[in-house]
Design a protein around this motif. Sequence first.
Motif, short mmCIF file in Angstrom:
data_model
loop_
_atom_site.label_atom_id
_atom_site.label_comp_id
_atom_site.label_asym_id
_atom_site.label_seq_id
_atom_site.Cartn_x
_atom_site.Cartn_y
_atom_site.Cartn_z
N SER A 1 0.85 -1.20 0.00
CA SER A 1 0.00 0.00 0.00
C SER A 1 0.88 1.24 0.00
O SER A 1 2.10 1.17 0.22
CB SER A 1 -0.88 0.00 1.24
OG SER A 1 -0.08 0.18 2.41
N ALA A 2 0.26 2.38 -0.23
CA ALA A 2 1.02 3.63 -0.22
C ALA A 2 1.66 3.87 1.15
O ALA A 2 2.82 4.31 1.24
CB ALA A 2 0.11 4.79 -0.60
N LYS A 3 0.92 3.55 2.21
CA LYS A 3 1.47 3.75 3.56
C LYS A 3 2.66 2.84 3.81
O LYS A 3 3.68 3.26 4.38
CB LYS A 3 0.38 3.52 4.61
CG LYS A 3 -0.68 4.61 4.64
CD LYS A 3 -1.74 4.35 5.70
CE LYS A 3 -2.79 5.45 5.70
NZ LYS A 3 -3.88 5.20 6.69
N GLU A 4 2.54 1.57 3.39
CA GLU A 4 3.68 0.66 3.57
C GLU A 4 4.85 1.11 2.70
O GLU A 4 6.01 1.04 3.13
CB GLU A 4 3.29 -0.78 3.21
CG GLU A 4 4.44 -1.76 3.45
CD GLU A 4 4.18 -3.17 2.95
OE1 GLU A 4 5.07 -4.02 3.13
OE2 GLU A 4 3.11 -3.41 2.35
N ALA A 5 4.55 1.57 1.48
CA ALA A 5 5.62 2.03 0.60
C ALA A 5 6.39 3.19 1.22
O ALA A 5 7.62 3.27 1.09
CB ALA A 5 5.03 2.44 -0.75
N LEU A 6 5.68 4.07 1.91
CA LEU A 6 6.35 5.18 2.59
C LEU A 6 7.25 4.65 3.70
O LEU A 6 8.40 5.09 3.84
CB LEU A 6 5.32 6.16 3.15
CG LEU A 6 5.88 7.38 3.87
CD1 LEU A 6 6.64 8.28 2.89
CD2 LEU A 6 4.77 8.16 4.56
N ALA A 7 6.74 3.70 4.46
CA ALA A 7 7.53 3.13 5.56
C ALA A 7 8.76 2.40 5.04
O ALA A 7 9.83 2.45 5.65
CB ALA A 7 6.66 2.19 6.39
N LEU A 8 8.62 1.73 3.89
CA LEU A 8 9.74 1.00 3.31
C LEU A 8 10.77 1.92 2.70
O LEU A 8 11.95 1.57 2.59
CB LEU A 8 9.24 0.03 2.23
CG LEU A 8 8.45 -1.19 2.67
CD1 LEU A 8 7.91 -1.94 1.46
CD2 LEU A 8 9.32 -2.11 3.52
N GLY A 9 10.34 3.10 2.27
CA GLY A 9 11.22 4.01 1.54
C GLY A 9 11.05 3.92 0.03
O GLY A 9 11.84 4.51 -0.72
N LEU A 10 10.03 3.21 -0.42
CA LEU A 10 9.76 3.15 -1.86
C LEU A 10 9.31 4.50 -2.40
O LEU A 10 9.55 4.83 -3.56
CB LEU A 10 8.67 2.12 -2.16
CG LEU A 10 9.07 0.68 -2.48
CD1 LEU A 10 7.83 -0.17 -2.70
CD2 LEU A 10 9.99 0.61 -3.69
N ILE A 11 8.60 5.27 -1.58
CA ILE A 11 8.18 6.62 -1.96
C ILE A 11 8.71 7.60 -0.93
O ILE A 11 9.10 7.22 0.18
CB ILE A 11 6.64 6.73 -2.07
CG1 ILE A 11 5.98 6.43 -0.72
CG2 ILE A 11 6.12 5.80 -3.16
CD1 ILE A 11 4.47 6.69 -0.71
N ASP A 12 8.69 8.88 -1.33
CA ASP A 12 9.20 9.93 -0.45
C ASP A 12 8.11 10.71 0.25
O ASP A 12 8.35 11.36 1.26
CB ASP A 12 10.04 10.92 -1.28
CG ASP A 12 11.14 10.22 -2.05
OD1 ASP A 12 12.08 9.73 -1.41
OD2 ASP A 12 11.04 10.15 -3.29
#
Length: 706
Positions: free
Chosen positions: A165-176
């Motif tokens: 998800s977008a939230k997980e992607a933020l936590a992973l560092g996939l998005i800024d």
Amino acid sequence: MPLRPSADVVTRELRGAVLLVTIDHAPVNALSADVRRGLLAAIEAADTERAVQAVLIVGAGRNFIAGADIREFGKPPAPPSLPDVCNRIEACAKPVIAALHGAALGGGLEVALAAHYRIAVDGAKLGLPEVQLGLLPGAGGTQRAPRLIGAPAALDLMLTGRYASAKEALALGLIDRLGDSGDILAEGLAYARELLAAHAPVRRTRDAAALNDRAASLAAVTKAREATAQKARGLFSPLNIVDAVEAAIEQPFDEGLKLERKLFLQCLDSPQRAGLIHAFVAEREVLKAPETRGAKPRALDTIGVVGGGTMGAGIAVAILDAGLPVTMIERDEASLARGRAHIDKVYDGLIAKGRLSAENKAATMARWRGSTTYDALAHVDLVIEAVFEDLDVKQVVFAELDRVCKPGAVLATNTSYLDIDALAASISRPADVVGLHFFSPANIMKLLEVVVPKQVSADVVATAFELAKKLRKTPVRAGVCDGFIGNRLFAAYRATADAVMEDGASPYQIDAAVRAFGFPMGPFQVVDLAGGDIGWAARKRRAATRDSNARYVQIADRLCERGWFGQKTGRGFYLYPEGSRGGMPDPEVEAIIDAERERAGITPRSFTDEQIMRRYLAAMINEGANVVHEGIALRPLDVDVTLLYGYGFPRYRGGPMKYADSVGLPTILADIREFAKEDPLFWRPSPLLVDLVERGADFASLNTTA
């Protein structure tokens, strides 16, 4: 230079100092050759146009980029390649921002990884699911993702094919950045302008530092390689993914890209890729049943289930998991309590594994109600009968449903074998009757056979397909016959397994050969899991009409006569000590087999695993051809999806009909004719198979005729 549209599917527009690049390639913004050309032209324009200070890439419609264009599968590649596009995006001298909404998958996420900054809004799905098609991310994904988010997280995404998800992607560092609103264009433009105001530099993912802890990264690779060798037995691409990530750790970026490309091309040439792509396409094509075209589904707000046994409870769990209320009917309070207990057991097991909270279970079970009277079903939109597999019993149930259910309610039966036309004809509203054949365990298995009787209304069939969608199941349309598609094929290849067993192979060798081919279980393990009494009842029902000249192996009957029905009784073909689900070979079963061989006058002979599988698959393919020939299955791909999702046929082989095409139909027909020298009645070649061989055609040629 003028900022004109570079291609119909990719447009460019200057918004202040930001070059807005919009991908508009319906329906999902797939990465066609035109999209790739348009993106490349946009970056070239951005680098040469002085007015452009930053680039914002967005997707029109519901998605950013959902991945490769399946319409190009199997065709010669058209330039530019996606790796070239991604490398050019990353090399852009001006900041490139990817604004993500909806699906950003496969090559879509690789495009985003090549950008210098990434923003997403809630609802975005980010993933690298190429492994599901027998591939690996081939446009830098195996090199950029580990550098950005570390080896463990990147391996998890690529080896599972799951979405973040977008939230997980933020936590992973996939998005800024995670956007506050759902307006991706406004969010993206605001972010781009903020970066320009801050004089944010070009920031290339190839230079990201998440792999700086080399020892920890290599440990993650070693762990993933060991786990993958066990979990992905027989699969080609997963270990290539691990090798590519190892290269990201051990080699410079450009060298890693070269290895990634080499491994990608190896996957592309693998028969597994062809099988997995066939499965991917087929599972979408099965949704196109003729009765559903133009038909509007009926309401599906409340569901009833008659029967609280293992199957009825599993169906109820599937419905509850979809957020729908369930009314369960049983004959008495004790049976109803057992039905409720079956459901509780499923959810309590999830709680014990940490996958469900007690609060969520309570909220789910608040949608369940039970009753011992059919009158409780007066309000439901659809009811599924899941009682004992006996036509007389089911007709009594349907008489009650006919009496109490409201006009327009869909009346569905979960029968595995029985004549649904006869069941429908026994009540006053046959147009409302449809088959919904679930597979055990019903809350887990993805296949749902939608069995279409002669008198059913088209909107009832459409409703069945809509229910499958709500339950997140894969529906396959089937005609009415004994066993429909799946169990009819199962009966054929199970009969072959029985014959091979009586002729000399042990059930344990047969099961092992079938597992080695890629099935999760062998046929005798399946019998023990489902319950030997079900097949026994079907065999007794067919006894009066069975051809007296047909071979009939009685070994399974001898076990059932002893009450050995499989896992639920502690023994079947296997022993299950103390409720164990992992069976052990049983010397007493082998003694029964020996006695049956002697009774039948058979001198046992040995079989190789290859000889076992040639017979097993030939029987499956021949019967698959018969069900297509008779119109029970619409197309060969419907047979493939049924066997993939209901019977464990290895997905990377594409299904039995796809496998037959890969082996060659003349080879399959030659095998059948060879086996017919021993049993000409059973091994009668399907007329369809004979016709295709004579015409030099294959099963794939029939997949577009429905």
